[in-house]
Design an enzyme around this catalytic site. Structure first.
Site, PDB file in Angstrom:
ATOM      1  N   LYS A  13     -35.255 -36.460 -45.862  1.00  0.00           N
ATOM      2  CA  LYS A  13     -33.875 -36.975 -45.736  1.00  0.00           C
ATOM      3  C   LYS A  13     -33.510 -37.210 -44.270  1.00  0.00           C
ATOM      4  CE  LYS A  13     -32.079 -33.423 -47.893  1.00  0.00           C
ATOM      5  NZ  LYS A  13     -33.336 -32.664 -48.104  1.00  0.00           N
ATOM      6  N   ARG A  88     -24.612 -30.143 -51.822  1.00  0.00           N
ATOM      7  CA  ARG A  88     -25.743 -29.374 -52.341  1.00  0.00           C
ATOM      8  C   ARG A  88     -25.343 -28.596 -53.590  1.00  0.00           C
ATOM      9  NH1 ARG A  88     -28.563 -29.032 -46.985  1.00  0.00           N
ATOM     10  NH2 ARG A  88     -30.625 -28.170 -47.313  1.00  0.00           N
ATOM     11  N   ARG A 127     -43.369 -29.139 -40.041  1.00  0.00           N
ATOM     12  CA  ARG A 127     -42.242 -29.801 -39.361  1.00  0.00           C
ATOM     13  C   ARG A 127     -42.018 -29.198 -37.973  1.00  0.00           C
ATOM     14  NH1 ARG A 127     -36.749 -30.574 -42.525  1.00  0.00           N
ATOM     15  NH2 ARG A 127     -36.965 -28.341 -42.974  1.00  0.00           N
ATOM     16  N   ARG A 160     -38.570 -24.787 -36.784  1.00  0.00           N
ATOM     17  CA  ARG A 160     -37.316 -24.192 -37.242  1.00  0.00           C
ATOM     18  C   ARG A 160     -37.569 -22.785 -37.774  1.00  0.00           C
ATOM     19  NH1 ARG A 160     -34.138 -28.565 -40.950  1.00  0.00           N
ATOM     20  NH2 ARG A 160     -33.683 -26.669 -42.120  1.00  0.00           N
ATOM     21  N   ARG A 171     -35.622 -21.532 -50.563  1.00  0.00           N
ATOM     22  CA  ARG A 171     -34.782 -22.742 -50.507  1.00  0.00           C
ATOM     23  C   ARG A 171     -35.100 -23.683 -51.663  1.00  0.00           C
ATOM     24  NH1 ARG A 171     -36.184 -24.308 -44.589  1.00  0.00           N
ATOM     25  NH2 ARG A 171     -34.818 -26.108 -44.821  1.00  0.00           N
TER      26      ARG A 171
HETATM   27  P1  ADP Z   1     -35.437 -33.013 -44.993  1.00  0.00           P
HETATM   28  O1  ADP Z   1     -34.406 -33.515 -44.017  1.00  0.00           O
HETATM   29  O2  ADP Z   1     -35.324 -33.659 -46.345  1.00  0.00           O
HETATM   30  O3  ADP Z   1     -35.487 -31.514 -45.081  1.00  0.00           O
HETATM   31  P2  ADP Z   1     -37.367 -34.007 -43.010  1.00  0.00           P
HETATM   32  O4  ADP Z   1     -36.930 -35.425 -42.822  1.00  0.00           O
HETATM   33  O5  ADP Z   1     -37.082 -33.048 -41.921  1.00  0.00           O
HETATM   34  O6  ADP Z   1     -36.868 -33.446 -44.445  1.00  0.00           O
HETATM   35  O7  ADP Z   1     -38.944 -34.050 -43.302  1.00  0.00           O
HETATM   36  C1  ADP Z   1     -39.670 -32.837 -43.498  1.00  0.00           C
HETATM   37  C2  ADP Z   1     -41.023 -32.954 -42.766  1.00  0.00           C
HETATM   38  O8  ADP Z   1     -41.849 -33.903 -43.453  1.00  0.00           O
HETATM   39  C3  ADP Z   1     -40.912 -33.445 -41.327  1.00  0.00           C
HETATM   40  O9  ADP Z   1     -41.888 -32.774 -40.571  1.00  0.00           O
HETATM   41  C4  ADP Z   1     -41.207 -34.947 -41.423  1.00  0.00           C
HETATM   42  O10 ADP Z   1     -41.802 -35.448 -40.234  1.00  0.00           O
HETATM   43  C5  ADP Z   1     -42.189 -35.007 -42.598  1.00  0.00           C
HETATM   44  N1  ADP Z   1     -42.031 -36.212 -43.433  1.00  0.00           N
HETATM   45  C6  ADP Z   1     -40.877 -36.862 -43.736  1.00  0.00           C
HETATM   46  N2  ADP Z   1     -41.121 -37.919 -44.549  1.00  0.00           N
HETATM   47  C7  ADP Z   1     -42.458 -37.912 -44.775  1.00  0.00           C
HETATM   48  C8  ADP Z   1     -43.350 -38.762 -45.524  1.00  0.00           C
HETATM   49  N3  ADP Z   1     -42.875 -39.801 -46.224  1.00  0.00           N
HETATM   50  N4  ADP Z   1     -44.668 -38.459 -45.523  1.00  0.00           N
HETATM   51  C9  ADP Z   1     -45.134 -37.384 -44.820  1.00  0.00           C
HETATM   52  N5  ADP Z   1     -44.359 -36.557 -44.089  1.00  0.00           N
HETATM   53  C10 ADP Z   1     -43.033 -36.817 -44.057  1.00  0.00           C
HETATM   54  P1  AMP Z   2     -31.093 -28.612 -43.778  1.00  0.00           P
HETATM   55  O1  AMP Z   2     -31.122 -28.929 -42.321  1.00  0.00           O
HETATM   56  O2  AMP Z   2     -30.406 -29.676 -44.595  1.00  0.00           O
HETATM   57  O3  AMP Z   2     -32.447 -28.240 -44.315  1.00  0.00           O
HETATM   58  O4  AMP Z   2     -30.167 -27.309 -43.929  1.00  0.00           O
HETATM   59  C1  AMP Z   2     -30.540 -26.079 -43.329  1.00  0.00           C
HETATM   60  C2  AMP Z   2     -29.748 -24.940 -43.960  1.00  0.00           C
HETATM   61  O5  AMP Z   2     -28.343 -25.117 -43.671  1.00  0.00           O
HETATM   62  C3  AMP Z   2     -29.825 -24.828 -45.478  1.00  0.00           C
HETATM   63  O6  AMP Z   2     -30.973 -24.110 -45.915  1.00  0.00           O
HETATM   64  C4  AMP Z   2     -28.527 -24.076 -45.791  1.00  0.00           C
HETATM   65  O7  AMP Z   2     -28.641 -22.687 -45.483  1.00  0.00           O
HETATM   66  C5  AMP Z   2     -27.556 -24.688 -44.785  1.00  0.00           C
HETATM   67  N1  AMP Z   2     -26.875 -25.877 -45.353  1.00  0.00           N
HETATM   68  C6  AMP Z   2     -27.035 -27.170 -44.964  1.00  0.00           C
HETATM   69  N2  AMP Z   2     -26.253 -27.977 -45.713  1.00  0.00           N
HETATM   70  C7  AMP Z   2     -25.602 -27.189 -46.600  1.00  0.00           C
HETATM   71  C8  AMP Z   2     -24.686 -27.419 -47.660  1.00  0.00           C
HETATM   72  N3  AMP Z   2     -24.289 -28.669 -47.971  1.00  0.00           N
HETATM   73  N4  AMP Z   2     -24.226 -26.363 -48.359  1.00  0.00           N
HETATM   74  C9  AMP Z   2     -24.607 -25.112 -48.062  1.00  0.00           C
HETATM   75  N5  AMP Z   2     -25.493 -24.802 -47.103  1.00  0.00           N
HETATM   76  C10 AMP Z   2     -25.997 -25.830 -46.367  1.00  0.00           C
END
Ligand code: ADP
Ligand code: AMP
Length: 216
Positions: A13, A88, A127, A160, A171
């Site tokens: 995302k 969420r 990541r 992270r 999660r």
């Molecule tokens: P989210 O925001 O949904 O938690 P991220 O955008 O941070 O996910 O992506 C999670 C990890 O996967 C990151 O390290 C990113 O670089 C990698 N990633 C994202 N999209 C893809 C894809 N289509 N194929 C492989 N790796 C990906």
């Molecule tokens: P993310 O960066 O989207 O993976 O979010 C990291 C963490 O922030 C999550 O695991 C939750 O603990 C918190 N968080 C982010 N967005 C929300 C939401 N909409 N509602 C509740 N907790 C959230």
């Protein structure tokens, strides 16, 4: 364009949101980023959110809803927005609908980046993020040009704290229980569009662009 991005943690995302925001000129609002900024600044909000984030739990709805409402009232959201990681829970989704209705508006699209669970662990443990500018990388799928250094701002990239295997598993369980029901919530409102997130980052962006070009 008022869009939300749905999908499990690690679906891509944040990665896609940056490209969408650039191409369609709408602000990218990530609740996770807002919480992390507050944690790094040690604000009261950051201290409260950290209690939950470190355990892989959701930050309570009341707090999260009020932060998003405040953010959506900013001028840059008048022409549209892209929400990443919010809503969420069904309660958050209802609050968003109510807030937009009060302002004579509504969502255009809920875009689900569908990725099965077996892909997620590798994505999240690989990541790396930039603590300065928020850019996101993957050690295998999207490495920076110079190992360990952010392409955008030159800072040292980090892992992270909530991307450990135990927290990721927690999660994902929470996603299944609390966030997955939103898929039906938006399907019932005819707002859901699904892209296959198992392809490359560029391919997923192409799928997304094809959908968004239809509502531009
Ligand atoms: P989210 O925001 O949904 O938690 P991220 O955008 O941070 O996910 O992506 C999670 C990890 O996967 C990151 O390290 C990113 O670089 C990698 N990633 C994202 N999209 C893809 C894809 N289509 N194929 C492989 N790796 C990906
Ligand atoms: P993310 O960066 O989207 O993976 O979010 C990291 C963490 O922030 C999550 O695991 C939750 O603990 C918190 N968080 C982010 N967005 C929300 C939401 N909409 N509602 C509740 N907790 C959230």
């Amino acid at each position: 364009m008022k869009i939300i991005l749905l999908g499990p943690p690690g679906a891509g995302k944040g990665t896609q949101a940056k490209s969408i925001s650039r191409k369609y000129s709408i602000p990218h609002i990530s609740t996770g980023d807002i919480f992390r900024q507050n944690i790094s600044l040690s604000t009261e909000l950051g201290k409260e959110a950290k209690k939950y984030i470190d355990k892989g739990q959701l930050v309570p709805d009341e707090l999260t809803i009020s932060i998003v409402k405040d953010r959506l009232l900013k001028d840059d959201c008048k022409k549209g927005f892209l929400l990443d990681g919010y809503p969420r829970t069904v309660k958050q989704a209802e609050a968003l609908d109510g807030f937009l209705a009060e302002h004579g508006s509504r969502l255009n699209l809920a875009l689900l980046i569908a990725v099965p669970r077996e892909f997620i662990l590798e994505r999240m443990t690989g990541r790396r993020v930039c603590p300065s500018c928020g850019a996101s990388y993957h050690i295998k799928f999207n490495p920076p040009q110079q190992e360990g250094i952010c392409d955008v701002c030159g800072s040292t990239i980090i892992q992270r704290e909530d991307d450990t295997p135990e927290t990721v598993s927690n999660r994902l369980d929470i996603y299944d229980k609390q966030t997955q029901p939103l898929i039906d919530y938006y399907k019932d409102k005819n707002l859901l569009s699904v892209v296959d997130g198992t392809y490359s980052i560029n391919n997923v962006f192409k799928q997304i662009s094809e959908r968004l070009d239809l509502i531009k």
